[in-house]
Write a protein that holds these residues in place. Structure first.
Motif, short mmCIF file in Angstrom:
data_model
loop_
_atom_site.label_atom_id
_atom_site.label_comp_id
_atom_site.label_asym_id
_atom_site.label_seq_id
_atom_site.Cartn_x
_atom_site.Cartn_y
_atom_site.Cartn_z
N GLU A 116 0.82 -1.19 0.00
CA GLU A 116 0.00 0.00 0.00
C GLU A 116 0.86 1.25 0.00
O GLU A 116 1.96 1.26 0.52
N GLU A 117 0.33 2.32 -0.58
CA GLU A 117 1.03 3.58 -0.59
C GLU A 117 0.76 4.32 0.72
O GLU A 117 -0.19 4.05 1.42
N GLY A 118 1.64 5.28 1.04
CA GLY A 118 1.43 6.08 2.23
C GLY A 118 2.09 5.47 3.45
O GLY A 118 2.74 4.42 3.40
N GLU A 119 1.91 6.16 4.56
CA GLU A 119 2.53 5.75 5.81
C GLU A 119 1.56 4.91 6.65
O GLU A 119 0.34 5.00 6.50
N PRO A 120 2.09 4.08 7.55
CA PRO A 120 1.21 3.31 8.43
C PRO A 120 0.58 4.21 9.49
O PRO A 120 0.92 5.39 9.62
N SER A 121 -0.33 3.63 10.26
CA SER A 121 -0.93 4.38 11.35
C SER A 121 0.11 4.71 12.41
O SER A 121 0.10 5.79 12.98
N TRP A 122 1.00 3.79 12.67
CA TRP A 122 2.10 4.01 13.61
C TRP A 122 3.24 3.07 13.27
O TRP A 122 3.03 1.96 12.79
N HIS A 123 4.46 3.53 13.50
CA HIS A 123 5.65 2.69 13.27
C HIS A 123 6.52 2.74 14.53
O HIS A 123 6.67 3.82 15.12
N PRO A 124 7.06 1.60 14.96
CA PRO A 124 7.84 1.59 16.20
C PRO A 124 9.10 2.42 16.16
O PRO A 124 9.67 2.72 17.22
N ARG A 125 9.55 2.83 14.99
CA ARG A 125 10.75 3.66 14.91
C ARG A 125 10.43 5.13 14.63
O ARG A 125 11.29 5.88 14.20
N TRP A 126 9.19 5.51 14.86
CA TRP A 126 8.85 6.92 14.89
C TRP A 126 9.06 7.42 16.32
O TRP A 126 8.64 6.77 17.28
N ILE A 127 9.68 8.56 16.45
CA ILE A 127 9.98 9.12 17.77
C ILE A 127 9.16 10.40 17.95
O ILE A 127 9.40 11.39 17.25
N PRO A 128 8.20 10.42 18.86
CA PRO A 128 7.45 11.65 19.10
C PRO A 128 8.32 12.64 19.87
O PRO A 128 8.80 12.35 20.96
N TRP A 129 8.54 13.81 19.30
CA TRP A 129 9.42 14.77 20.00
C TRP A 129 8.64 15.98 20.51
O TRP A 129 9.10 16.69 21.41
N ALA A 130 7.45 16.23 19.95
CA ALA A 130 6.63 17.36 20.38
C ALA A 130 5.17 16.95 20.24
O ALA A 130 4.80 16.28 19.26
N GLU A 131 4.33 17.36 21.22
CA GLU A 131 2.95 16.86 21.21
C GLU A 131 2.02 17.77 21.99
O GLU A 131 2.43 18.40 22.97
N SER A 132 0.76 17.83 21.55
CA SER A 132 -0.32 18.42 22.32
C SER A 132 -1.63 17.89 21.79
O SER A 132 -1.76 17.60 20.58
N ASP A 133 -2.61 17.72 22.68
CA ASP A 133 -3.95 17.24 22.31
C ASP A 133 -3.92 15.94 21.54
O ASP A 133 -4.77 15.68 20.68
N GLY A 134 -2.93 15.09 21.82
CA GLY A 134 -2.85 13.79 21.17
C GLY A 134 -2.19 13.78 19.82
O GLY A 134 -1.94 12.70 19.25
N ASP A 135 -1.91 14.95 19.25
CA ASP A 135 -1.24 15.05 17.95
C ASP A 135 0.24 15.33 18.17
O ASP A 135 0.59 16.19 18.98
N ALA A 136 1.08 14.63 17.45
CA ALA A 136 2.52 14.74 17.70
C ALA A 136 3.31 15.06 16.44
O ALA A 136 2.99 14.59 15.34
N GLN A 137 4.34 15.87 16.63
CA GLN A 137 5.37 16.06 15.62
C GLN A 137 6.38 14.95 15.87
O GLN A 137 6.86 14.75 16.99
N ILE A 138 6.67 14.17 14.85
CA ILE A 138 7.49 12.97 15.02
C ILE A 138 8.78 13.07 14.21
O ILE A 138 8.87 13.77 13.21
N ILE A 139 9.78 12.33 14.68
CA ILE A 139 11.06 12.20 13.98
C ILE A 139 11.13 10.79 13.42
O ILE A 139 10.87 9.81 14.13
N ASP A 140 11.48 10.67 12.17
CA ASP A 140 11.57 9.37 11.51
C ASP A 140 12.89 8.70 11.90
O ASP A 140 13.97 9.17 11.53
#
Length: 204
Positions: free
Chosen positions: A109-133
């Motif tokens: 499938e194209e696109g990104e998964p719902s979550w990947h174990p090697r995504w690192i959340p570095w900034a977050e609020s209200d459940g939404d996060a800016q992540i580092i790949d």
């Protein structure tokens, strides 16, 4: 330039950018400056890396070495940075939500998964996060977004944490925008970011 050299250069750029952001906030946004946490203890960073079962990119370790998170929104234009412990909490929550899945994303499938174990959340609020790949490959270290009700996504706006923080420092010092958002400071010394005003249209 080797990967180690590139990592060190990125870490230096992060420290330099935070130094500029700190200096600007001390002068113009003291209430927001007070929200910046002190540096993370090395043991806290090591514990977070152990919990995520990966070594953090040098740029993230450098950022945590400047500030172990930020208390509240407004200092940065996207999301407030998490502490080392906050990174673990957010990552663990998403790992638990997806623990019944055997694979993270279908390569067909194209696109990104719902979550990947090697995504690192570095900034977050209200459940939404800016992540580092954190996945190996050409996208390693880029910034993306994980909204709580959507799949992860990565664009071209922030190729790295160092690039993002440097752009923020440039915007503060020179009145520029970051992703279409510009900084404002209230009379109390508290800052926030808002959509840049539209340029006036030419009259005829």
């Amino acid at each position: 330039m080797s990967d180690d050299e590139a990592g060190q250069a990125g870490a230096e750029a992060v420290r330099a950018a935070w130094g500029r952001i700190d200096a600007w906030l001390r002068k113009w946004g003291p209430d927001s400056y007070a929200r910046l946490a002190p540096p993370a203890e090395p043991g806290a960073v090591a514990a977070a890396e152990a919990a995520l079962r990966m070594r953090f990119p040098a740029e993230l370790r450098a950022s945590l070495g400047c500030h172990d998170g930020v208390g509240g929104e407004g200092v940065l234009p996207v999301k407030p940075p998490l502490s080392a412990a906050g990174i673990v909490r957010y990552w663990t929550r998403w790992m638990e939500l997806t623990e019944e899945e055997r694979e993270f994303g279908d390569p067909e499938e194209e696109g990104e998964p719902s979550w990947h174990p090697r995504w690192i959340p570095w900034a977050e609020s209200d459940g939404d996060a800016q992540i580092i790949d954190g996945r190996d490959g050409p996208g390693f270290g880029r910034l993306g977004m994980k909204y709580h009700d959507e799949e992860g996504s990565f664009g071209d706006d922030a190729p790295s944490l160092a690039a993002y923080l440097t752009e923020v420092a440039d915007a503060l010092e020179n009145g520029r925008s970051v992703g279409g958002r510009v900084p404002y400071v209230g009379v109390s010394g508290e800052m926030w970011w808002a959509e840049a005003p539209a340029a006036p249209s030419g009259g005829g």
